[in-house]
Design a protein around this motif. Structure first.
Motif, PDB file in Angstrom:
ATOM      1  N   ARG A   1       0.733  -1.191   0.074  1.00  0.00           N
ATOM      2  CA  ARG A   1      -0.113   0.034   0.052  1.00  0.00           C
ATOM      3  C   ARG A   1       0.782   1.260  -0.079  1.00  0.00           C
ATOM      4  NH1 ARG A   1      -4.759  -0.596  -1.680  1.00  0.00           N
ATOM      5  NH2 ARG A   1      -5.476   1.318  -0.599  1.00  0.00           N
ATOM      6  N   GLY A   2       1.280   1.531  -1.094  1.00  0.00           N
ATOM      7  CA  GLY A   2       2.354   2.648  -1.286  1.00  0.00           C
ATOM      8  C   GLY A   2       2.140   3.933  -0.456  1.00  0.00           C
ATOM      9  N   LEU A   3       1.006   4.191   0.212  1.00  0.00           N
ATOM     10  CA  LEU A   3       0.835   5.516   0.916  1.00  0.00           C
ATOM     11  C   LEU A   3       1.689   5.601   1.976  1.00  0.00           C
ATOM     12  CD1 LEU A   3      -2.921   5.822   0.257  1.00  0.00           C
ATOM     13  CD2 LEU A   3      -1.105   6.744  -1.156  1.00  0.00           C
ATOM     14  N   ASN A   4       2.335   6.671   2.155  1.00  0.00           N
ATOM     15  CA  ASN A   4       3.200   7.069   3.370  1.00  0.00           C
ATOM     16  C   ASN A   4       2.509   7.017   4.807  1.00  0.00           C
ATOM     17  OD1 ASN A   4       5.355   7.505   1.838  1.00  0.00           O
ATOM     18  ND2 ASN A   4       5.223   9.569   1.855  1.00  0.00           N
ATOM     19  N   TYR A   5       1.232   7.082   5.017  1.00  0.00           N
ATOM     20  CA  TYR A   5       0.660   7.369   6.158  1.00  0.00           C
ATOM     21  C   TYR A   5       0.190   5.918   6.892  1.00  0.00           C
ATOM     22  CZ  TYR A   5      -3.937   7.420   3.475  1.00  0.00           C
ATOM     23  OH  TYR A   5      -4.910   7.445   2.811  1.00  0.00           O
ATOM     24  N   TYR A   6       0.275   5.016   6.485  1.00  0.00           N
ATOM     25  CA  TYR A   6       0.062   3.735   7.087  1.00  0.00           C
ATOM     26  C   TYR A   6       1.069   3.415   7.951  1.00  0.00           C
ATOM     27  CZ  TYR A   6      -4.026   2.883   3.797  1.00  0.00           C
ATOM     28  OH  TYR A   6      -5.178   2.988   3.208  1.00  0.00           O
ATOM     29  N   THR A   7       0.751   2.860   9.188  1.00  0.00           N
ATOM     30  CA  THR A   7       1.833   2.618  10.089  1.00  0.00           C
ATOM     31  C   THR A   7       1.664   1.102  10.644  1.00  0.00           C
ATOM     32  OG1 THR A   7       0.187   3.632  11.868  1.00  0.00           O
ATOM     33  CG2 THR A   7       1.993   4.926  10.930  1.00  0.00           C
ATOM     34  N   GLY A   8       0.402   0.386  10.473  1.00  0.00           N
ATOM     35  CA  GLY A   8       0.279  -0.810  11.164  1.00  0.00           C
ATOM     36  C   GLY A   8      -0.246  -1.784  10.211  1.00  0.00           C
ATOM     37  N   ALA A   9      -1.320  -2.267  10.418  1.00  0.00           N
ATOM     38  CA  ALA A   9      -1.838  -3.481   9.227  1.00  0.00           C
ATOM     39  C   ALA A   9      -2.379  -2.662   7.975  1.00  0.00           C
ATOM     40  CB  ALA A   9      -3.311  -4.215  10.127  1.00  0.00           C
TER      41      ALA A   9
ATOM     42  N   SER B   1      -5.185   7.577  17.145  1.00  0.00           N
ATOM     43  CA  SER B   1      -4.965   6.255  16.080  1.00  0.00           C
ATOM     44  C   SER B   1      -6.317   6.124  15.207  1.00  0.00           C
ATOM     45  CB  SER B   1      -4.626   5.082  16.893  1.00  0.00           C
ATOM     46  OG  SER B   1      -4.232   4.096  15.996  1.00  0.00           O
ATOM     47  N   GLY B   2      -5.868   5.553  14.061  1.00  0.00           N
ATOM     48  CA  GLY B   2      -7.187   5.315  13.083  1.00  0.00           C
ATOM     49  C   GLY B   2      -6.970   4.101  12.339  1.00  0.00           C
ATOM     50  N   VAL B   3      -7.999   3.544  11.863  1.00  0.00           N
ATOM     51  CA  VAL B   3      -7.828   2.460  10.774  1.00  0.00           C
ATOM     52  C   VAL B   3      -8.917   2.501   9.971  1.00  0.00           C
ATOM     53  CG1 VAL B   3      -8.913   0.880  12.655  1.00  0.00           C
ATOM     54  CG2 VAL B   3      -7.660  -0.180  10.714  1.00  0.00           C
ATOM     55  N   GLY B   4      -8.920   2.250   8.948  1.00  0.00           N
ATOM     56  CA  GLY B   4     -10.122   2.331   8.032  1.00  0.00           C
ATOM     57  C   GLY B   4     -10.053   1.497   6.628  1.00  0.00           C
ATOM     58  N   ILE B   5     -10.897   1.144   5.828  1.00  0.00           N
ATOM     59  CA  ILE B   5     -11.103   0.623   4.621  1.00  0.00           C
ATOM     60  C   ILE B   5     -11.782   1.313   3.696  1.00  0.00           C
ATOM     61  CG2 ILE B   5     -10.968  -1.666   5.361  1.00  0.00           C
ATOM     62  CD1 ILE B   5     -14.190  -1.701   5.136  1.00  0.00           C
ATOM     63  N   SER B   6     -11.543   1.205   2.370  1.00  0.00           N
ATOM     64  CA  SER B   6     -12.077   1.885   1.282  1.00  0.00           C
ATOM     65  C   SER B   6     -12.719   0.828   0.218  1.00  0.00           C
ATOM     66  CB  SER B   6     -11.304   2.911   0.777  1.00  0.00           C
ATOM     67  OG  SER B   6     -11.790   3.571  -0.480  1.00  0.00           O
ATOM     68  N   PHE B   7     -13.886   1.079  -0.190  1.00  0.00           N
ATOM     69  CA  PHE B   7     -14.356  -0.016  -1.294  1.00  0.00           C
ATOM     70  C   PHE B   7     -14.272   0.750  -2.517  1.00  0.00           C
ATOM     71  CE2 PHE B   7     -16.258  -1.893   2.450  1.00  0.00           C
ATOM     72  CZ  PHE B   7     -16.173  -3.251   2.062  1.00  0.00           C
TER      73      PHE B   7
ATOM     74  N   THR C   1     -10.690  -3.212  -3.129  1.00  0.00           N
ATOM     75  CA  THR C   1     -10.765  -2.570  -1.549  1.00  0.00           C
ATOM     76  C   THR C   1      -9.423  -2.275  -1.126  1.00  0.00           C
ATOM     77  OG1 THR C   1     -13.019  -3.467  -1.182  1.00  0.00           O
ATOM     78  CG2 THR C   1     -11.886  -2.764   0.570  1.00  0.00           C
ATOM     79  N   GLY C   2      -9.153  -1.570  -0.086  1.00  0.00           N
ATOM     80  CA  GLY C   2      -7.811  -1.499   0.443  1.00  0.00           C
ATOM     81  C   GLY C   2      -8.095  -0.488   1.672  1.00  0.00           C
ATOM     82  N   GLY C   3      -7.076  -0.704   2.675  1.00  0.00           N
ATOM     83  CA  GLY C   3      -7.102   0.253   3.815  1.00  0.00           C
ATOM     84  C   GLY C   3      -6.000  -0.134   4.698  1.00  0.00           C
ATOM     85  N   GLY C   4      -6.017   0.370   5.951  1.00  0.00           N
ATOM     86  CA  GLY C   4      -5.128  -0.023   6.776  1.00  0.00           C
ATOM     87  C   GLY C   4      -5.047   0.983   7.915  1.00  0.00           C
ATOM     88  N   ARG C   5      -4.189   0.867   9.098  1.00  0.00           N
ATOM     89  CA  ARG C   5      -4.002   1.777   9.938  1.00  0.00           C
ATOM     90  C   ARG C   5      -3.010   2.872   9.803  1.00  0.00           C
ATOM     91  NH1 ARG C   5      -5.557   1.930  15.430  1.00  0.00           N
ATOM     92  NH2 ARG C   5      -6.726   0.097  15.209  1.00  0.00           N
ATOM     93  N   TYR C   6      -3.342   3.878  10.347  1.00  0.00           N
ATOM     94  CA  TYR C   6      -2.568   5.205  10.336  1.00  0.00           C
ATOM     95  C   TYR C   6      -2.656   5.830  11.735  1.00  0.00           C
ATOM     96  CZ  TYR C   6      -7.541   6.635   9.311  1.00  0.00           C
ATOM     97  OH  TYR C   6      -8.745   6.815   9.345  1.00  0.00           O
TER      98      TYR C   6
END
Length: 453
Positions: free
Chosen positions: A294-302, A335-341, A317-322
């Motif tokens: 998930r090449g985005l810089n803001y993910y930090t966990g799952a 802390s936040g975690v999310g998904i996007s369809f 669908t994609g997502g993760g914890r930031y």
């Protein structure tokens, strides 16, 4: 002769039938979000560029649609700056606003601005369009909808578990077979650490995230281009290509990452999510995939990604914890975690597999034929009762030829037609025709409603 109108590449018009299909997608996702206690918000299509820039990495920044300032945007710009033809520098002077690239960064901005009104943990969902100045291709558009769900204000991994249950439930309702892929940015950081390239974590993740698209040789070439040593690339190969069951992969990673505290933390988090989901009886396959970055810089966990198994298309669908996203807006420690369809890709998958339920895409269920003023007035009385019963119905507005009105019903795939002439009015009834079978019956308003239901 006037020029033929057109729309920008990477955008689309949608017909009534297509909109019925899209609404089926949005409503299915919305219903599942509600099941899990998420509430809906909306944010503007336009955000300040200062909100958007720097949140998606260099590649993401290049794909932001920037909006030219109104008024005299040349004021304050020197001739030297204009003649330099430095597009990026000039854009920063010409443009203060941009179209949103995703819904997560605007959501982080929303949380910071409305922190005093929000009850944490805050579970929100958002279904709105986003824009990317990308090269249009199959399954990739410049304007497309995202259907996001995020939880902020909670570190619990139960949030990750529930989001994966939501993914499983949504695709089960669509009857789309998928593979849910998960990984953890902490595992990737641990890998970068043990191969001696910790400072190149972003370059490594951006490159290996492309493995499916460009293949291993090209990923290795990109890693080398970014200044990663041959020795480090060699150490990376068996990790990237790790195979086996999820449990076997986790066991191997515990050994490989034994010297990395952050890497082991990522393994522990992944193990909790996978083990908990195993007890939930998911209908779809879930796989630990170390190439998922998930090449985005803001993910930090799952991190998560979903691939359709029966259609060749990118992630749907994609997502993760930031853990630190709101920090860039002056609100640390949320802390936040999310998904996007990806609604547009799901639309394409459902079309290719012909999985739309008939009732979801049918519009009008009953058409009243119009023979004139008296007949129309009588029909309107029955029409009111039909609509009150929840049946989608209409009357042809003009007393046109019968053939034209029946052609209208056929073109719109209307399954029933009500015919009201002198004889029907004298009996206080209507002739109901089933357009599929051709069967006709003289019925009262109540019988008509029962027949269509």
């Amino acid at each position: 002769m006037a020029a033929k109108p057109s729309i920008p590449k990477g955008t689309r018009d949608f017909s009534p039938v297509e909109m019925a299909k899209r609404n089926y997608i949005f409503n299915t996702i919305r219903d599942v979000y509600h099941l899990y206690g998420f509430q809906q918000i909306e944010t503007p299509a336009i955000e300040m560029l200062s909100t958007l820039m720097g949140k998606y990495g260099d590649e993401g920044d290049k794909l932001l649609f920037k909006i030219q300032n109104s008024g005299d945007y040349f004021s304050g710009i020197t001739d030297e700056e204009l003649l330099s033809r430095n597009a990026a520098k000039l854009a920063s002077k010409f443009c203060e606003k941009g179209l949103r690239y995703d819904l997560t960064v605007p959501f982080a901005r929303y949380v910071v601005m409305h922190r005093d009104e929000i009850t944490f943990p805050f579970k929100r969902y958002q279904i709105q369009p986003v824009w990317r100045a990308d090269r249009p291709q199959k399954g990739r558009y410049r304007e497309f909808y995202q259907c996001d769900a995020d939880v902020v204000g909670s570190d619990s991994l139960l949030n990750e578990v529930e989001l994966m249950q939501i993914v499983d439930t949504v695709f089960s309702r669509f009857n789309i077979r998928v593979c849910i892929k998960i990984n953890n940015r902490k595992i990737l950081s641990g890998i970068a650490e043990i191969i001696g390239e910790s400072d190149k974590i972003v370059d490594i993740t951006v490159a290996i995230d492309k493995l499916d698209k460009i293949g291993l040789d090209n990923v290795n070439a990109e890693l080398k281009e970014k200044g990663i040593s041959d020795e480090a690339i060699a150490k990376l190969q068996p990790i990237i290509l790790l195979s086996g069951t999820n449990a076997e992969k986790l066991a191997t990673l515990k050994n490989v990452l034994a010297a990395s505290e952050v890497g082991l933390k990522g393994v522990e988090e992944s193990e909790f999510i996978l083990n908990t989901l195993e007890t939930m009886g998911l209908k779809n396959e879930i796989e630990l995939d170390l190439t998922l970055a998930r090449g985005l810089n803001y993910y930090t966990g799952a991190i998560f990604e979903v691939k359709a198994l029966d259609v060749q298309i990118g992630s749907i669908t994609g997502g993760g914890r930031y853990d630190n996203l709101t920090g860039v807006f002056g609100m640390a420690g949320v802390s936040g975690v999310g998904i996007s369809f990806g609604a547009d890709r799901i639309f394409d998958v459902l079309n290719q597999l012909d999985l739309y339920p008939k009732e979801a895409v049918n519009g009008t269920e009953l058409l009243f034929i119009n023979f004139g003023e008296k007949e129309a007035a009588f029909s309107m009385g029955i029409l009111s009762k039909v609509r009150a019963a929840g049946i989608r119905a209409e009357i042809f507005p003009d007393a046109a030829k019968m053939k034209k009105q029946m052609s209208y019903a056929n073109a719109k795939n209307i399954p029933f037609v009500a015919i009201v002439g002198e004889n029907e009015m004298s009996e206080g009834k209507a002739m109901l025709k089933n357009m599929e079978t051709g069967e006709q019956n003289l019925v009262s308003a109540e019988e008509l409603i029962a027949a269509i239901r």
